[in-house]
Write an enzyme that holds these catalytic residues in place. Structure first.
Site, PDB file in Angstrom:
ATOM      1  N   LYS C  96       0.869  -1.183   0.000  1.00  0.00           N
ATOM      2  CA  LYS C  96       0.000   0.000   0.000  1.00  0.00           C
ATOM      3  C   LYS C  96       0.905   1.233   0.000  1.00  0.00           C
ATOM      4  O   LYS C  96       1.707   1.414   0.933  1.00  0.00           O
ATOM      5  CB  LYS C  96      -0.883   0.016   1.244  1.00  0.00           C
ATOM      6  CG  LYS C  96      -1.691   1.292   1.380  1.00  0.00           C
ATOM      7  CD  LYS C  96      -2.536   1.304   2.649  1.00  0.00           C
ATOM      8  CE  LYS C  96      -3.080   2.713   2.928  1.00  0.00           C
ATOM      9  NZ  LYS C  96      -3.735   2.801   4.238  1.00  0.00           N
ATOM     10  N   ALA C 183      -9.490   5.241   5.211  1.00  0.00           N
ATOM     11  CA  ALA C 183      -9.276   6.444   6.024  1.00  0.00           C
ATOM     12  C   ALA C 183     -10.555   7.233   6.224  1.00  0.00           C
ATOM     13  O   ALA C 183     -11.258   7.573   5.280  1.00  0.00           O
ATOM     14  CB  ALA C 183      -8.217   7.382   5.425  1.00  0.00           C
ATOM     15  N   THR C 206      -8.601   3.120  12.808  1.00  0.00           N
ATOM     16  CA  THR C 206      -8.870   3.935  13.987  1.00  0.00           C
ATOM     17  C   THR C 206     -10.263   3.680  14.570  1.00  0.00           C
ATOM     18  O   THR C 206     -10.433   3.647  15.787  1.00  0.00           O
ATOM     19  CB  THR C 206      -8.744   5.427  13.614  1.00  0.00           C
ATOM     20  OG1 THR C 206      -7.442   5.638  13.078  1.00  0.00           O
ATOM     21  CG2 THR C 206      -8.955   6.314  14.823  1.00  0.00           C
TER      22      THR C 206
END
Lengths: 256, 256, 256, 256
Positions: C96, C183, C206
């Site tokens: 990535k 993200a 996250t």
């Protein structure tokens, strides 16, 4: 636009911005009314009545229509009593009915509001009920004699904007009464958007009272409301869901 | 507000509304410019150049700054050529760079746009690049000599509004150049919201050209942009996420 | 659904949930991978390499494909170096690409990312570039040999959700490569919505690492992603813009 | 999650997905119930009663609780009559009260619904009123004996999603009764979002009945609802309003 009038209970207005007075220092009211171009200002009876800070009525410019509210009423009976007191004190025939018994969200009780509207309309008041934007309740308010309805955008004082957008649009489409969006409008752009949807007027208080520069924010709201009204009357353009559409001639220039 | 100026490439403007001309009948341009209070108007070179419909330049009021665009350019080289031609034709030093090779969404090519900006800024142009709102590309444009940047709100001509809201806010927070939101703004309320966010100016074309009443919509945009600017300068009030907050004195009235 | 496969660089996967590992305590990784049903997990090279907390590779279940990222790279050259190091360390051919030189918003540099993609694809890597969702850049990445693209929903670690919705939809509609939203996805409902739009997979880190119960949140994401994929394949129902439509037989019951 | 139960009127359920039956071909009901994992299914009395298309009751799997609705009722009295008829027909004690006299938006009449709830709760019914999400009405319904409340997300059959988001959140925060979002949910992601907010269950009908593949969409909803519930219980991560936050170790790698 010149002949565009807002008619409430037979009275004509040219401004579509109703100013709240609840959160202002009295010295600021005159400037705010002037910058807002407001022809109607709400007034909590306690402030009309109080002697502590100077009578607020002394600070409201001539020719502005007072809209006393029934703030503090927890049911129809109390709202009716406050409305009558306001008339006796010389505040005129207009009354904004507020019946609230929820101290956290300050949401109006539609059912008690309908009852108070019925009583006061029969007594000759020009009744503007503050309401939760529910189509069935709005129809009941119309039948009870309301001269306009004042649905909320979001909880009072929250500045959260048009949280009830889809349901206010239904009121605009279905009712023949003036629709005045009241409570929760936090920015001029939100007032403008509501006007673009076809709402008849906007009432704001906290958004202006909590701004850094109060008269400047009052003027900003005035322009945004005028802009939204003009856009509604002018007819908004269509939206293209997928893709774009050239707004300048795109092709062939360099081939020539 | 009186001394609030927009400075682009050393030139001062008082209006923060840049009008597109791409979609208008020439007869309507003068009225639109006047109602918009516009001091800058974009112009596709083909229109400045064409003889078919009468020279569009004859319809633009005195004192208005022309902003020729490079509409039709598919790469940096073509954009540079069109810009030079525009200057030769007497359109002045301002140029809006548009490099587009996607005919469906009409999205700008940031990379080619940066290259063209660099060349033209060195030749003394006041360069305003139309761009996809990408912080890295915006910084490259600033380094390349752009006098302002023109990020898109949504695809050209879509009237979809502020689809890039979060990323335009980043540009406002991070760049020292004027930010002019261009493309996709469909309603005055959306122009107002962008201005409240701190954007420096708005460019609109399709939203006005597709309105029912073009001069009236131009005026509505003008007021909404002024309202948003004033609100930004005045300082917006805070938002209450949970609950409401009384804007009138609520309790105790009836107990007295 | 049984035969619904995600193919990246010739490799077949059945899970459409790519798990980040950057924020986990190593002890939690195994549970998270299992609850997520993940077949691909990203890995910052530093963690693969470090001796301090125990090698993270020991905690990744057998059969899971590693996706080392080039976190820490500020330009194409650094990204290429990190990718080669990862392969030498035995992390396999997948990589990535992350090129970030903005430490506040952590937004990817599309231009440097395209350059790194071109180099690494030629060296036989299966390249998945993290990118800002710009159609022109996406096409350049496809031409440079990317096996999939990983557009962001919002800034890394923000949990703000699909702030780039309209532009990710354009990528879905226009590109032939797998689209993996990476993200900013903060909640299972947001992952589900992206999948309903036709996105091929979701990467989250996250949202799970900051949840109260990490393995439970990993499972919640897995189900939401499966739900969104199933809904996309099943064909979503139409939306009624105005009014409602009875879902039960409404009239006449009591008249019979 | 294993011990996470939904309790309505003393009855325990493990599924949080209530399926409507109003728009299905009877042949599809069994498959939809099974894929949905539904333990409660609504039923318009006319369908339970009709002979035309085969008795719908024959198509509902064993062990599933019937929730007859009072569809067709225009006031409290009619709703009460339909509820009693349903019980006589063997549909059990559960009843969903629907009182609608607006044929365009199909919005519930909260006032009549409260009256019917009071009567039926006293007669031993487990009453689930369909309602417009108004906090004052919700409290009145609780006081009238409702076992749960069913606020609408958007007009019935519209698939428009969570248009009442802010006000449903208020109900979740303020009421002790189960909150079942009913009407308007058009996509699994919307059901998931409502569950993340803390809603107790979702009822869907049109979204599934108008999908391309009905059993597959029923399963998608089931998973999305489970995902949203799990996320709510796991505790959602925080949102970062400004900027991003690295999820991988970013700096220093190449310096070592």
């Amino acid at each position: 636009m010149k002949h565009d009038k807002l008619v409430i209970g037979g009275h004509e207005f040219h401004s579509r911005f109703i100013l709240g007075s609840g959160k202002y220092n009295v010295e600021l009211i005159k400037a705010a009314v002037e910058q807002a171009g407001a022809e109607i200002i709400t007034l909590a009876l306690r402030r009309a009545n109080s002697s502590g800070e100077g009578n607020i009525l002394d600070h409201i410019p001539q020719g502005v229509t007072l809209l006393p509210n029934t703030s503090g009423a927890r049911n129809a009976e109390e709202a009716v009593r406050i409305a009558r007191l306001a008339r006796e004190l010389g505040c005129g025939d207009f009354v904004k009915i507020e019946v609230i018994h929820d101290s956290k969200y300050l949401l109006p009780d539609n059912y008690e509001t309908i009852k108070a509207t019925e009583v006061l309309a029969k007594e000759g008041f020009v009744v503007l009920p503050y309401m939760y934007p529910d189509l069935n309740a709005a129809r009941d308010l119309a039948n009870a004699g309301a001269s306009a309805i004042m649905p909320l955008a979001a909880p009072i004082g929250s500045n959260k904007g048009l949280c009830t957008r889809d349901f206010i649009q239904i009121l605009v489409d279905e009712l023949d009464l003036p629709i005045i969006v009241d409570a929760g409008i936090g920015r001029p752009s939100q007032a403008c958007e509501a006007m673009e949807m076809g709402v008849d007027a906007i009432m704001a208080n906290t958004a202006i009272a909590t701004a850094g520069d109060i008269p400047a924010m009052a003027e900003a709201f005035r322009k945004a409301i005028e802009a939204g009204r003009a856009a509604y009357l002018a007819g908004l353009g269509r939206i293209v869901e997928k893709g774009g559409e050239a707004s300048s001639p795109l092709t062939g220039f360099l081939q020539e």
